[in-house]
Scaffold this active site. Structure first.
Site, short mmCIF file in Angstrom:
data_model
loop_
_atom_site.label_atom_id
_atom_site.label_comp_id
_atom_site.label_asym_id
_atom_site.label_seq_id
_atom_site.Cartn_x
_atom_site.Cartn_y
_atom_site.Cartn_z
CG HIS A 234 -1.88 -1.15 1.29
ND1 HIS A 234 -2.96 -1.29 0.44
CD2 HIS A 234 -1.92 -2.22 2.10
CE1 HIS A 234 -3.62 -2.38 0.73
NE2 HIS A 234 -3.02 -2.99 1.74
O1 RIB Z 1 -4.78 0.79 4.26
C1 RIB Z 1 -3.38 0.64 4.22
C2 RIB Z 1 -2.72 1.60 5.14
O2 RIB Z 1 -3.03 1.27 6.48
C3 RIB Z 1 -1.18 1.54 5.06
O3 RIB Z 1 -0.66 2.81 5.33
C4 RIB Z 1 -0.81 0.59 6.16
O4 RIB Z 1 0.49 0.86 6.69
C5 RIB Z 1 -1.85 0.91 7.19
O5 RIB Z 1 -1.40 2.02 7.90
#
Ligand code: RIB
Ligand code: CA
Length: 305
Positions: A234
């Site tokens: 992500h």
């Molecule tokens: O939805 C993904 C996000 O949430 C990323 O930043 C992961 O590290 C969590 O913080």
């Protein structure tokens, strides 16, 4: 080639660790400050994790600890995804690094003031620190080139049915950011759920370099996918857009953050068809060239020690 000055606001977090590696070792970027925020785990733990990573890579990027709680809501974390420590799986060596006694929003403002050119903010956690910056120093917007975030979704969520984690933890902060007038690049789940590292690449990581071995150890505890089916990167998408924006397809959209819904708070309402007749306040990433992303990741992590 001039390097792009950036500030990284983060809640390490296993996928945050990969994004930090890319921010540190991409030749195109000049990481001027790291700020931590409560999110995946407490801010004490995200700060400890960030310091451990800087020590691992023997880097001296300034770091400041940020908000311990969202603006108005209690903290809900993602230890179920990243482990209780927030970076489960690797035994980092002891060190004596400490975060200075200055809040993150103040450190960000000081960094903006010191820069001769506008600085790009990169956020890969809840937006609490950025909302505090905007509230305490409204003039900061003239010194910010743009804000590139991992956050939100034009579709379903990953923390609640409709809300992505970074937005869901502090919807009030996110709403403040989307209303700020800053140029925003929103890398949400629409692209980050597709930004996978393959099982084959993951299997080769332990022998790539020290960084690959460390990340592979963390990945064995990362629950956004699996080593056998692939892992979702992500946060890395925010760095990837900075370095190779051509890998992404963006659409200017009006984005609102739901803060009142009993079931929907934290949802990013992305007006793809312009039905609300509001001017676009973000460029939303809707597509990603996955093979190109995977090639860029391999090239970038190979630059790490
Ligand atoms: O939805 C993904 C996000 O949430 C990323 O930043 C992961 O590290 C969590 O913080
Ligand atoms: Ca994160």
């Amino acid at each position: 080639m001039s390097r792009l000055p950036i500030i990284l606001d983060t809640d390490p977090g296993i996928d945050d660790a990969v994004a930090l590696a890319a921010a540190l070792f991409s030749p195109a970027l000049d990481l001027q400050l790291i700020t931590t925020v409560a999110g995946n785990v407490s801010v004490e733990k995200t700060t400890r994790n960030a310091l451990q990573l800087l020590h691992f890579w023997q880097q001296d990027v300034p770091l400041a600890q940020g908000a311990a709680t969202p603006l108005v809501r209690p903290l809900r974390d993602a230890a179920c995804v990243h482990g209780e420590s927030g970076m489960e799986g690797y035994n980092f060596v002891a060190h004596d690094r400490l975060a200075p006694d200055i809040p993150a929003f103040q450190a960000i403002y000081n960094c903006l003031l010191a820069s001769e050119t506008p600085v790009t903010l990169v956020t890969i956690g809840p937006l609490t620190n950025i909302a505090l910056l905007l509230t305490h120093y409204p003039d900061c917007v003239t010194r910010i080139k743009r804000l590139v975030m991992m956050g939100g979704s034009a579709g379903r969520g990953n923390f609640t049915p409709n809300a992505e984690f970074n937005i869901a933890i502090d919807p009030e902060a996110a709403a403040r950011v989307f209303q700020s007038g800053l140029e925003i690049i929103m890398c949400g789940l629409d692209v980050t759920n597709k930004a996978m590292l393959t099982p084959e690449y993951l299997a080769a990581l332990p022998t790539l370099n020290r960084t690959g071995a460390m990340l592979h150890a963390l990945f064995s505890h990362y629950r956004s996918g699996s080593l056998s089916t692939g892992l979702r990167m992500h946060d890395l998408c925010a760095i990837a857009w900075l370095v190779k924006p051509e890998m992404f397809t963006l659409k200017p959209c009006f984005v609102a953050v739901e803060t009142q819904g009993e079931y929907t708070s934290g949802a990013t309402v992305v007006d793809l068809e312009g039905r609300l007749n509001q001017p676009a306040n973000a460029q939303v990433a809707l597509e990603i060239d996955v093979p190109a992303f995977q090639q860029w990741v391999a090239q970038t992590l190979a630059l790490a020690p």
